[in-house]
Design an enzyme around this catalytic site. Sequence first.
Site, short mmCIF file in Angstrom:
data_model
loop_
_atom_site.label_atom_id
_atom_site.label_comp_id
_atom_site.label_asym_id
_atom_site.label_seq_id
_atom_site.Cartn_x
_atom_site.Cartn_y
_atom_site.Cartn_z
N GLU A 68 -20.95 -56.20 -36.23
CA GLU A 68 -20.44 -57.43 -36.86
C GLU A 68 -20.79 -58.67 -36.04
O GLU A 68 -21.08 -59.71 -36.60
CB GLU A 68 -18.92 -57.35 -37.07
CG GLU A 68 -18.48 -56.31 -38.07
CD GLU A 68 -18.87 -56.56 -39.51
OE1 GLU A 68 -19.41 -57.64 -39.84
OE2 GLU A 68 -18.65 -55.66 -40.34
N TYR B 225 -23.47 -47.15 -48.04
CA TYR B 225 -22.51 -47.70 -47.08
C TYR B 225 -21.18 -47.99 -47.78
O TYR B 225 -20.10 -47.63 -47.30
CB TYR B 225 -23.09 -48.95 -46.42
CG TYR B 225 -22.09 -49.72 -45.59
CD1 TYR B 225 -21.63 -49.21 -44.38
CD2 TYR B 225 -21.59 -50.94 -46.03
CE1 TYR B 225 -20.70 -49.90 -43.63
CE2 TYR B 225 -20.66 -51.64 -45.29
CZ TYR B 225 -20.22 -51.11 -44.08
OH TYR B 225 -19.30 -51.80 -43.35
N TRP C 240 -25.18 -58.85 -43.98
CA TRP C 240 -24.83 -57.51 -43.51
C TRP C 240 -25.96 -56.52 -43.77
O TRP C 240 -26.21 -55.63 -42.97
CB TRP C 240 -23.53 -57.05 -44.16
CG TRP C 240 -23.12 -55.68 -43.70
CD1 TRP C 240 -23.00 -54.57 -44.48
CD2 TRP C 240 -22.79 -55.26 -42.37
NE1 TRP C 240 -22.62 -53.49 -43.71
CE2 TRP C 240 -22.48 -53.89 -42.42
CE3 TRP C 240 -22.73 -55.91 -41.15
CZ2 TRP C 240 -22.11 -53.16 -41.29
CZ3 TRP C 240 -22.36 -55.18 -40.02
CH2 TRP C 240 -22.06 -53.82 -40.10
#
Length: 187
Positions: A40, A18, A48
């Site tokens: 988000e 990522y 995350w």
Amino acid sequence: MEKHKCGWCKGDELYEAYHDEEWGVPVKDDDTLFEFLILETFQAGLSWITVLKKRENFRKAFDNFDYKKIATYNQEKIDSLLQNEGIIRNKLKVNATITNALAFMEIQNEFGSFSKYIWNFVDGKPIKNKVKNYKEAPANTPLSDIISKDLKKRGFKFVGSTVIYAQMQATGMVNDHEVNCFRYNEV
């Protein structure tokens, strides 16, 4: 020789991929901006990596983040999402996703695209910070405060300043790669 990467992503293959391929790359298309906005919002209060590991499940559950479809979700669909063990099953966040899809489309109608609206806050160009260690990067800024307030005024939910700053980092509005990270000058 191994390339230097931001410290936050080291040690997890998914996180590193990522970081290497997506994080901080300027995103200007509405579909991807909406996907990150939703991810988000689900990340709020969590890590995350938790969201990243469930990303494909989110894509399936939320019709590939098609905001036009999401805006029409009924109670039956909401109930099925709340039973889906592959995603984060938070009733407030699921409902906020529908609300945000509607508000997202209102911004598109007003500005021509969500991208034009959101990128206008940075004059269309990424802010390039000089972070030496990822731990020094802010969680929010006065600009993320402004964007957050404007989105809330427009009806968005779960878009606090910290969520918005993470969105800005993820979609390249802000370059918070460490200055010695190989991605710093690439994005």
